[in-house]
Design a protein around this motif. Structure first.
Motif, PDB file in Angstrom:
ATOM      1  N   THR A 186       0.839  -1.204   0.000  1.00 12.61           N
ATOM      2  CA  THR A 186       0.000   0.000   0.000  1.00 12.61           C
ATOM      3  C   THR A 186       0.868   1.246   0.000  1.00 12.61           C
ATOM      4  O   THR A 186       0.572   2.228  -0.689  1.00 12.61           O
ATOM      5  N   MET A 187       1.952   1.227   0.768  1.00 14.54           N
ATOM      6  CA  MET A 187       2.870   2.364   0.794  1.00 14.54           C
ATOM      7  C   MET A 187       3.401   2.675  -0.605  1.00 14.54           C
ATOM      8  O   MET A 187       3.600   3.841  -0.971  1.00 14.54           O
ATOM      9  N   ASP A 188       3.610   1.627  -1.395  1.00 15.17           N
ATOM     10  CA  ASP A 188       4.186   1.806  -2.727  1.00 15.17           C
ATOM     11  C   ASP A 188       3.144   2.173  -3.778  1.00 15.17           C
ATOM     12  O   ASP A 188       3.487   2.394  -4.940  1.00 15.17           O
ATOM     13  N   ARG A 189       1.879   2.199  -3.379  1.00 21.16           N
ATOM     14  CA  ARG A 189       0.823   2.550  -4.332  1.00 21.16           C
ATOM     15  C   ARG A 189       0.327   3.973  -4.085  1.00 21.16           C
ATOM     16  O   ARG A 189       0.906   4.715  -3.300  1.00 21.16           O
ATOM     17  N   GLU A 190      -0.782   4.308  -4.774  1.00 15.63           N
ATOM     18  CA  GLU A 190      -1.300   5.672  -4.699  1.00 15.63           C
ATOM     19  C   GLU A 190      -2.769   5.685  -4.295  1.00 15.63           C
ATOM     20  O   GLU A 190      -3.500   4.714  -4.515  1.00 15.63           O
ATOM     21  N   PHE A 191      -3.175   6.802  -3.717  1.00  9.05           N
ATOM     22  CA  PHE A 191      -4.579   7.123  -3.506  1.00  9.05           C
ATOM     23  C   PHE A 191      -4.864   8.404  -4.280  1.00  9.05           C
ATOM     24  O   PHE A 191      -4.143   9.400  -4.127  1.00  9.05           O
ATOM     25  N   GLU A 192      -5.878   8.385  -5.104  1.00  6.88           N
ATOM     26  CA  GLU A 192      -6.251   9.581  -5.884  1.00  6.88           C
ATOM     27  C   GLU A 192      -5.071  10.133  -6.676  1.00  6.88           C
ATOM     28  O   GLU A 192      -4.876  11.353  -6.777  1.00  6.88           O
ATOM     29  N   GLY A 193      -4.227   9.237  -7.239  1.00  2.30           N
ATOM     30  CA  GLY A 193      -3.109   9.676  -8.060  1.00  2.30           C
ATOM     31  C   GLY A 193      -1.958  10.279  -7.285  1.00  2.30           C
ATOM     32  O   GLY A 193      -1.073  10.918  -7.864  1.00  2.30           O
ATOM     33  N   LYS A 194      -1.916  10.062  -5.958  1.00  3.19           N
ATOM     34  CA  LYS A 194      -0.885  10.645  -5.103  1.00  3.19           C
ATOM     35  C   LYS A 194      -0.277   9.538  -4.257  1.00  3.19           C
ATOM     36  O   LYS A 194      -1.000   8.636  -3.815  1.00  3.19           O
ATOM     37  N   PRO A 195       1.048   9.538  -4.011  1.00  2.84           N
ATOM     38  CA  PRO A 195       1.645   8.510  -3.150  1.00  2.84           C
ATOM     39  C   PRO A 195       0.846   8.364  -1.849  1.00  2.84           C
ATOM     40  O   PRO A 195       0.432   9.359  -1.247  1.00  2.84           O
ATOM     41  N   ALA A 196       0.644   7.110  -1.424  1.00  3.94           N
ATOM     42  CA  ALA A 196      -0.273   6.829  -0.317  1.00  3.94           C
ATOM     43  C   ALA A 196       0.035   7.636   0.939  1.00  3.94           C
ATOM     44  O   ALA A 196      -0.862   8.230   1.553  1.00  3.94           O
ATOM     45  N   ALA A 197       1.311   7.643   1.366  1.00  4.23           N
ATOM     46  CA  ALA A 197       1.673   8.344   2.602  1.00  4.23           C
ATOM     47  C   ALA A 197       1.431   9.841   2.474  1.00  4.23           C
ATOM     48  O   ALA A 197       0.932  10.491   3.408  1.00  4.23           O
ATOM     49  N   ALA A 198       1.788  10.404   1.321  1.00  2.00           N
ATOM     50  CA  ALA A 198       1.591  11.839   1.106  1.00  2.00           C
ATOM     51  C   ALA A 198       0.106  12.181   1.112  1.00  2.00           C
ATOM     52  O   ALA A 198      -0.314  13.203   1.677  1.00  2.00           O
ATOM     53  N   TYR A 199      -0.709  11.327   0.497  1.00  2.00           N
ATOM     54  CA  TYR A 199      -2.156  11.575   0.474  1.00  2.00           C
ATOM     55  C   TYR A 199      -2.725  11.570   1.890  1.00  2.00           C
ATOM     56  O   TYR A 199      -3.515  12.447   2.260  1.00  2.00           O
ATOM     57  N   LEU A 200      -2.312  10.581   2.689  1.00  2.00           N
ATOM     58  CA  LEU A 200      -2.842  10.486   4.048  1.00  2.00           C
ATOM     59  C   LEU A 200      -2.550  11.747   4.846  1.00  2.00           C
ATOM     60  O   LEU A 200      -3.430  12.307   5.508  1.00  2.00           O
ATOM     61  N   TRP A 201      -1.292  12.210   4.814  1.00  2.00           N
ATOM     62  CA  TRP A 201      -0.919  13.345   5.649  1.00  2.00           C
ATOM     63  C   TRP A 201      -1.364  14.682   5.053  1.00  2.00           C
ATOM     64  O   TRP A 201      -1.952  15.520   5.738  1.00  2.00           O
ATOM     65  N   GLU A 202      -1.100  14.874   3.755  1.00  2.00           N
ATOM     66  CA  GLU A 202      -1.349  16.189   3.154  1.00  2.00           C
ATOM     67  C   GLU A 202      -2.824  16.429   2.868  1.00  2.00           C
ATOM     68  O   GLU A 202      -3.308  17.559   2.979  1.00  2.00           O
ATOM     69  N   ASP A 203      -3.552  15.383   2.477  1.00  2.00           N
ATOM     70  CA  ASP A 203      -4.955  15.562   2.119  1.00  2.00           C
ATOM     71  C   ASP A 203      -5.913  15.224   3.255  1.00  2.00           C
ATOM     72  O   ASP A 203      -7.023  15.765   3.308  1.00  2.00           O
ATOM     73  N   LYS A 204      -5.497  14.311   4.142  1.00  2.00           N
ATOM     74  CA  LYS A 204      -6.396  13.841   5.175  1.00  2.00           C
ATOM     75  C   LYS A 204      -5.964  14.223   6.598  1.00  2.00           C
ATOM     76  O   LYS A 204      -6.746  14.088   7.541  1.00  2.00           O
ATOM     77  N   GLY A 205      -4.728  14.648   6.777  1.00  2.00           N
ATOM     78  CA  GLY A 205      -4.248  14.969   8.118  1.00  2.00           C
ATOM     79  C   GLY A 205      -4.044  13.747   8.983  1.00  2.00           C
ATOM     80  O   GLY A 205      -4.115  13.811  10.215  1.00  2.00           O
TER      81      GLY A 205
END
Length: 652
Positions: free
Chosen positions: A436-455
């Motif tokens: 999962t870490m190596d994949r994406e959510f909404e076209g964004k790296p998973a970890a970055a999406y979690l922190w930057e988009d979701k807090g």
């Protein structure tokens, strides 16, 4: 030295109840009060309740020489690791008419003696540093009390002092708790001449034992203020939110002795008037908040436009400052490491050589340390993925390869994290599987999406499964190139890791090896600037679970005492409520989270709510009730309800 619990005012009421609770935990107890005969009778009872050593010290805390003697004798027995500052006096009646000697004695006991003894306790406990202080304040701490003016004032002092010193001692291993009970079944009312007071005659008072249990649990969890009972919470809030003149009138009528029915009618009338004023104030506050929110939104929109515009003055200023900072850092070079420890110099050198920063994100660290919410466990690995998919409504005949299986589990995880309710407001962290870490959510790296988009702070499951059972435990398998994985995780914005081992029996040798392995690898993870979540799971189905938990707790405390850095722990929900409170309060623990371990969500939430200071990190309980066949609206409603229930259990 041997640890002791010292309890003042122990001859009756709440103090006596505290002594019984301590005895039932097998603790060594020192009890003190003025009435020696009552103390000696209690000492016999404590022996029968299972106490270790029991010592009686008769003392009048209003007398300076007595309290000095008390402390000297108590500390001669051993270390005071729990101090219950319970002794208190009160006098009912108009301030102008009350006897001064009695009022002065109340101040001497409730304020002077309590403060002096607390100061001795803090100094005494600072040697380790470890210990718990429980000051018995009162719901009277929250509002002035006509007809008990001096008593209310002294208890306001106790609450204020307790909260201030608790803040000073934060992170030291010493906690301070203020217990704020209302009127309780005890001899206090007789001593304060309150038998005929209106509000006491018109209600059934809670038991001293119930109040003491609430205080004891709160103290062990490190809670700063404990208010037992719904009515006491309402009284405390009314003292802070409602107009002062209304709370004063209501308190005056409730504390009067004559014309009970008339007094209650007046109190109800004052309460009705207060309610109407509160409703008006709430309406005005909502209108003002709406206006303020609109202003903030407009300012935020303007600021966002500046940030996003690459040619704005703001963007040019930030680029200039960044360039200046890089220039200064380059000029400092190796000299910047002078004065640092060898480990710190190695870390800095590694960063300068392009090996990546070894520092933790401090904003993420603070969220994990003190944020309200729970950690979502989204880290099913290959072995548990088919089961997770089956529970989600996808059978094994619906995929034909491992790649398809992982695609489907990723789609399920993506659906969870993209749900509107999955935000840092209630979900403060999430544990990911490596794929999962190596994949994406909404076209964004998973970890970055979690922190930057979701807090939401991202963690990585880093273990590679379990060894075969030996000595009643399953240790973790070798992790291969763990350093390489940690370096890659750090570069992707991962904050920490999680690794699991299992305890299947109360085998001291096996549990010691289990804990040692977790902490040893945890140090390796810390060396990469990542926060390890250590998970020595106790199998909830074993017959000797409680004994295994005791052995594990001792091993964890031993390992923590040898650390000089914070770690996180993920532990099975314990057999005894509040069992891990000492672990939670340890200075080297950032946070303790709980696994659901096979319990249903309802069972897990119920157990979690009975363990203050523990936060959920549920996997199966989080996904329970979710289905691939649900519409997006149905799915989002279900995950929102689940998140809310786990959140409420986590902050109880």
């Amino acid at each position: 030295m041997t640890d002791y619990t010292l309890i003042t005012g122990a001859s009756s009421g709440i103090g006596e109840a505290f002594a019984v609770i301590a005895a039932r935990e097998g603790r060594n107890v020192i009890i003190t009060a003025r009435r020696k005969e009552r103390l000696e009778t209690l000492a016999h009872r404590l022996d029968s309740e299972g106490a270790g050593e029991v010592h009686v010290i008769a003392a009048d805390l209003a007398v300076p020489e007595d309290r000095e003697r008390l402390w000297a004798e108590a500390t001669a027995f051993g270390t005071i690791d729990i101090f219950v500052n319970n002794a208190g006096l009160g006098t009912h009646g108009p301030f102008a008419e009350n006897d001064w000697d009695r009022e002065a004695q109340s101040i001497d006991v409730n304020v002077t003696a309590l403060t002096w003894l607390m100061k001795q306790a803090v100094s005494h406990m600072s040697d380790k540093p470890r210990g718990r202080i429980l000051n018995v304040a009162s719901v009277a701490s929250f509002l002035p009390g006509p007809n008990m003016a001096v008593y209310h004032a002294t208890k306001a002092y106790v609450l204020s002092l307790s909260e201030a010193v608790a803040e000073e001692l934060g992170g030291t291993g010493i906690s301070v708790t203020a217990l704020c009970p209302g009127a309780t079944e005890s001899e206090f009312q007789d001593g304060a001449d309150m038998q005929d007071v209106t509000f006491i005659k018109n209600q059934k008072l809670p038991s001293s034992m119930g109040v003491a249990r609430d205080g004891w649990s709160g103290m062990k969890a490190g809670t700063r203020v404990v208010l037992p009972g719904a009515m006491n919470k309402i009284s405390a809030m009314s003292g802070r939110l409602l107009p002062r003149f209304l709370t004063l009138k209501a308190t005056k009528y409730a504390m009067s002795k004559d014309n009970g029915d008339t007094a209650m009618k007046r109190a109800r009338s004052a309460a009705d008037q207060a309610g109407e004023q509160a409703r008006e104030a709430a309406g005005q506050a909502r209108a003002q908040a709406k206006e303020t929110a609109e202003t903030v939104r407009k300012k935020a929109a303007g600021f966002k436009a500046q940030v996003l515009d690459p040619d704005s003055d703001f963007a040019n200023t930030m680029r200039k400052k960044a360039s200046e900072w890089r220039t200064r850092a380059h000029i400092r070079g190796e000299s910047a490491t002078s004065g640092l420890s060898p480990d710190a110099q190695a870390t800095t050198t590694g960063a300068n050589n392009g090996e990546g920063t070894h520092e933790m994100d401090q904003k993420q660290a603070e969220q994990m340390r003190s944020g309200d919410g729970f950690v979502a466990a989204l880290d099913q690995s290959g072995g548990s993925t088919p089961k997770a998919l089956r529970l989600y409504g996808i059978e094994e005949d619906q995929y034909s390869s491992e790649d398809q299986m992982f695609d489907m589990i990723h789609d399920m995880r993506a659906r969870i994290v993209k749900a509107p309710a999955f935000t840092g407001e209630k979900v403060i962290g999430a544990i990911l599987f490596e794929m999962t870490m190596d994949r994406e959510f909404e076209g964004k790296p998973a970890a970055a999406y979690l922190w930057e988009d979701k807090g939401v702070v991202p963690f990585l499951k880093c273990d590679k499964g379990l060894e075969d059972e030996a000595n009643g435990v399953q240790l973790m398998k070798p992790m291969g190139d763990l350093d390489g994985l940690l370096t890659r995780a750090k570069s992707k914005g991962i904050f920490g890791t999680k690794m699991r081992s299992v305890i299947n029996a109360a085998n001291a040798e096996g549990i010691a090896a289990n804990a040692a392995q977790q902490f040893e690898i945890g140090k390796q993870i810390l060396g990469h600037g990542l926060m390890p979540i250590l998970e020595p799971e106790v199998n909830i189905k074993i017959s000797d679970k409680a004994e295994a938990e005791k052995i594990l707790r001792d091993e964890i405390m031993k390992q923590l005492d040898a650390m000089d850095r914070e770690v996180m722990l993920k532990l099975s929900l314990p057999s005894e409520d509040g069992f891990y409170s000492d672990v939670i309060a340890h200075k080297n623990v950032m946070r303790v989270v709980a696994l659901s371990g096979g319990y249903s969500r309802e069972e897990a939430n119920d157990l979690l709510a009975r363990n203050p200071g523990m936060t959920a990190s549920f996997s199966r309980a989080l996904t329970e009730g979710l289905s691939a066949q649900q519409s997006d609206d149905e799915f989002n409603a279900m995950i929102a309800s689940t998140i809310d229930s786990i959140y409420r259990a986590s902050i109880t």
